[in-house]
Design an enzyme around this catalytic site. Structure first.
Site, PDB file in Angstrom:
ATOM      1  CG  ASP A   1    -102.573 -86.124   9.409  1.00 48.71           C
ATOM      2  OD1 ASP A   1    -102.440 -86.953   8.499  1.00 48.71           O
ATOM      3  OD2 ASP A   1    -102.626 -84.901   9.210  1.00 48.71           O
TER       4      ASP A   1
ATOM      5  CG  HIS B   1    -110.052 -80.624  10.245  1.00 47.12           C
ATOM      6  ND1 HIS B   1    -110.858 -79.951   9.357  1.00 47.12           N
ATOM      7  CD2 HIS B   1    -109.232 -81.411   9.502  1.00 47.12           C
ATOM      8  CE1 HIS B   1    -110.552 -80.339   8.135  1.00 47.12           C
ATOM      9  NE2 HIS B   1    -109.562 -81.220   8.186  1.00 47.12           N
TER      10      HIS B   1
HETATM   11  N1  COA Z   1    -103.860 -78.777  20.326  1.00 45.68           N
HETATM   12  C1  COA Z   1    -104.168 -77.805  21.233  1.00 45.68           C
HETATM   13  N2  COA Z   1    -104.882 -76.710  20.914  1.00 45.68           N
HETATM   14  C2  COA Z   1    -105.332 -76.599  19.669  1.00 45.68           C
HETATM   15  C3  COA Z   1    -105.067 -77.579  18.697  1.00 45.68           C
HETATM   16  C4  COA Z   1    -104.307 -78.696  19.080  1.00 45.68           C
HETATM   17  N3  COA Z   1    -104.000 -79.654  18.188  1.00 45.68           N
HETATM   18  N4  COA Z   1    -105.641 -77.193  17.538  1.00 45.68           N
HETATM   19  C5  COA Z   1    -106.232 -76.025  17.758  1.00 45.68           C
HETATM   20  N5  COA Z   1    -106.038 -75.653  19.051  1.00 45.68           N
HETATM   21  C6  COA Z   1    -106.519 -74.427  19.684  1.00 45.68           C
HETATM   22  C7  COA Z   1    -105.607 -73.270  19.291  1.00 45.68           C
HETATM   23  O1  COA Z   1    -104.538 -73.130  20.189  1.00 45.68           O
HETATM   24  C8  COA Z   1    -106.570 -72.114  19.331  1.00 45.68           C
HETATM   25  O2  COA Z   1    -106.727 -71.732  20.672  1.00 45.68           O
HETATM   26  P1  COA Z   1    -106.902 -70.194  21.070  1.00 45.68           P
HETATM   27  O3  COA Z   1    -108.196 -69.777  20.423  1.00 45.68           O
HETATM   28  O4  COA Z   1    -106.943 -70.213  22.554  1.00 45.68           O
HETATM   29  O5  COA Z   1    -105.717 -69.484  20.485  1.00 45.68           O
HETATM   30  C9  COA Z   1    -107.885 -72.716  18.864  1.00 45.68           C
HETATM   31  O6  COA Z   1    -107.783 -74.109  19.134  1.00 45.68           O
HETATM   32  C10 COA Z   1    -108.144 -72.524  17.376  1.00 45.68           C
HETATM   33  O7  COA Z   1    -106.982 -72.885  16.657  1.00 45.68           O
HETATM   34  P2  COA Z   1    -106.644 -72.342  15.197  1.00 45.68           P
HETATM   35  O8  COA Z   1    -105.218 -72.590  14.871  1.00 45.68           O
HETATM   36  O9  COA Z   1    -107.148 -70.935  15.073  1.00 45.68           O
HETATM   37  O10 COA Z   1    -107.576 -73.253  14.318  1.00 45.68           O
HETATM   38  P3  COA Z   1    -107.358 -73.530  12.800  1.00 45.68           P
HETATM   39  O11 COA Z   1    -108.669 -73.923  12.266  1.00 45.68           O
HETATM   40  O12 COA Z   1    -106.662 -72.421  12.121  1.00 45.68           O
HETATM   41  O13 COA Z   1    -106.314 -74.744  12.856  1.00 45.68           O
HETATM   42  C11 COA Z   1    -105.231 -76.794  12.629  1.00 45.68           C
HETATM   43  C12 COA Z   1    -106.545 -76.031  12.448  1.00 45.68           C
HETATM   44  C13 COA Z   1    -105.379 -78.194  12.047  1.00 45.68           C
HETATM   45  C14 COA Z   1    -104.098 -76.075  11.904  1.00 45.68           C
HETATM   46  C15 COA Z   1    -104.913 -76.881  14.141  1.00 45.68           C
HETATM   47  O14 COA Z   1    -105.965 -77.532  14.802  1.00 45.68           O
HETATM   48  C16 COA Z   1    -103.589 -77.567  14.420  1.00 45.68           C
HETATM   49  O15 COA Z   1    -102.531 -76.922  14.390  1.00 45.68           O
HETATM   50  N6  COA Z   1    -103.600 -78.917  14.717  1.00 45.68           N
HETATM   51  C17 COA Z   1    -102.407 -79.656  14.971  1.00 45.68           C
HETATM   52  C18 COA Z   1    -101.785 -80.066  13.648  1.00 45.68           C
HETATM   53  C19 COA Z   1    -102.565 -81.139  12.926  1.00 45.68           C
HETATM   54  O16 COA Z   1    -102.976 -82.130  13.523  1.00 45.68           O
HETATM   55  N7  COA Z   1    -102.765 -80.939  11.612  1.00 45.68           N
HETATM   56  C20 COA Z   1    -103.432 -81.883  10.751  1.00 45.68           C
HETATM   57  C21 COA Z   1    -104.714 -81.317  10.222  1.00 45.68           C
HETATM   58  S1  COA Z   1    -105.598 -82.557   9.299  1.00 45.68           S
END
Ligand code: COA
Length: 378
Positions: free
Chosen positions: A314, A261
């Site tokens: 979710d 998140h």
């Molecule tokens: N599974 C595995 N790794 C994850 C992850 C997940 N669900 N969510 C984040 N990470 C990792 C990323 O790969 C990244 O790793 P890195 O630094 O080695 O590249 C790190 O954590 C940070 O991720 P980032 O995308 O920069 O964080 P964010 O704050 O922009 O993203 C989300 C937040 C929600 C978009 C992201 O966690 C995600 O894509 N989750 C899955 C989709 C989901 O469940 N969405 C519903 C949100 S309520």
């Protein structure tokens, strides 16, 4: 010359305004709506009461809640032409249908051009009540079934399930749907609320802002994760395969859906209330498999906790919807139904102290290129 400026990609960590709607403390996993803990609301409130709290800023008296409830019930029907619109676009994804139908409702809303707070509140209550009618009507139309008109006396959550399946839901099913609506109602400057605020910042009306919110919620990094989680659970198939599945996703650089998140560095507090619900519902329905598979996925993701990656709202929601008999492609729309009050509230806050939201992009492209007429280009 371009001046040196810091770029906050994704607006990560940027405060762009103040709010009295909700507060998220991502370090300890705390969420409050208008001062009230999400856990208290999830356990003791109803969707109607929580919507009142969000939209009007205080918990209602019995008489106030009754009047609000009556206004919501009265607002549930949608005009015939909106059913026609739904029929025309019935093959589209349910979120596209919801977005289109909400946009179409603007054509006849009596307050559409009135952006006063009173009119916006009236429209928000109407949209909150009408949106479930749209989603349920589309579900039935695309399955060749006649839409079920809204029930005049069932609660918001009961009525939604009733309009989907043409039968009154079991009390425990309706209670879980109700809790789900409470948990999804408001969440600060998330992407869809931000989109709604950007629209409102231009003084566009509520229907425009909610349409932008629905459009933005559709993406799998925002509202689409519940659907992806259920697909993952189906792919895993057996609880003993969960560990291996997660290892494979992570090793191939993928993301495990329902984890992570932007704000929470610990467990999303909303997930807690859905986890118990998912377990109980699975047991009640004699189908505990999904809860078990997802629990094993959560176990397999334990090492990621050190990086602040925990389950989000979710994760359990998808399995709950599945156990309620709702098909996967409707999951995001259910999130949207819960979020209409939150979008409305954010839009009202934006209007009440409006400012155009217009950040800057730092230009990093070429400069001083010489224009060459097309006939002289190689
Ligand atoms: N599974 C595995 N790794 C994850 C992850 C997940 N669900 N969510 C984040 N990470 C990792 C990323 O790969 C990244 O790793 P890195 O630094 O080695 O590249 C790190 O954590 C940070 O991720 P980032 O995308 O920069 O964080 P964010 O704050 O922009 O993203 C989300 C937040 C929600 C978009 C992201 O966690 C995600 O894509 N989750 C899955 C989709 C989901 O469940 N969405 C519903 C949100 S309520």
């Amino acid at each position: 010359m371009v001046t040196e400026v810091a770029v906050n990609r994704g607006l990560r960590g940027v405060y762009f305004d103040t709010t009295t709607a909700s507060m998220i403390d991502g370090d300890v996993g705390r969420l409050i709506y208008r001062g009230y803990e999400i856990g208290d609301l999830a356990l003791h409130s109803t969707a109607e009461e929580t919507f009142y709290l969000l939209l009007k800023g205080k918990l209602p008296t019995r008489a106030e809640l009754d009047a609000f409830d009556a206004e919501m019930k009265q607002s549930r029907p949608i005009p015939d032409y909106v059913y026609q619109v739904i029929r025309l676009v019935q093959k589209a994804h349910p979120m596209d249908v919801l977005r289109t139908a909400v946009s179409a409702l603007a054509a006849t809303d009596p307050d559409v051009d009135d952006n006063s707070l009173e009119a916006t509140l009236r429209k928000g209550i109407r949209l909150t009540a009408q949106a479930p009618t749209i989603v349920a009507a589309h579900y039935r139309i695309r399955n060749g079934l006649p839409p079920v008109p809204p029930h005049p006396s069932l609660s918001h959550a009961e009525n939604f399930l009733y309009m989907l399946f043409n039968q009154k839901p079991a009390p425990e099913d309706a209670k879980l749907m109700d809790t789900d609506f409470i948990l999804h109602a408001e969440h600060g400057a998330n992407a869809s609320a931000f989109a709604a605020r950007v629209a409102a910042g231009t003084a566009a009306d509520l229907h425009a802002a909610v349409t932008a919110g629905i459009a933005t919620l559709k993406g799998p990094m925002h509202g689409g994760a519940a659907e992806a989680v259920m697909k993952m659970a189906v792919d895993i198939g057996e609880e003993d395969h969960a560990q291996e599945y997660v290892r494979h996703v992570l090793e191939s650089g993928g993301r495990v859906m329902g984890f992570g998140h932007r704000v929470y560095r610990v467990e999303d507090p909303r997930a807690r209330y859905l986890r118990d619900g998912c377990r109980r519902l699975g047991e009640q329905k004699g189908d505990p498999k999904w809860f078990r598979i997802l629990s094993r996925v959560e176990d397999a993701m334990q090492p990621y906790r050190a990086r602040g990656i925990y389950v989000n709202v979710d994760f359990w929601a998808g399995a709950i919807y599945h156990l309620l008999g709702i098909p996967e492609d409707l999951f995001i729309s259910i999130f949207a139904l819960g979020r209409v009050p939150g979008w409305t509230l954010q839009v009202m806050e934006q209007y009440s102290n409006n400012i155009l939201i217009r950040p800057l992009l730092k230009y990093v492209g070429p400069m001083n290129l010489k224009y060459i007429p097309i006939e002289l280009r190689g």
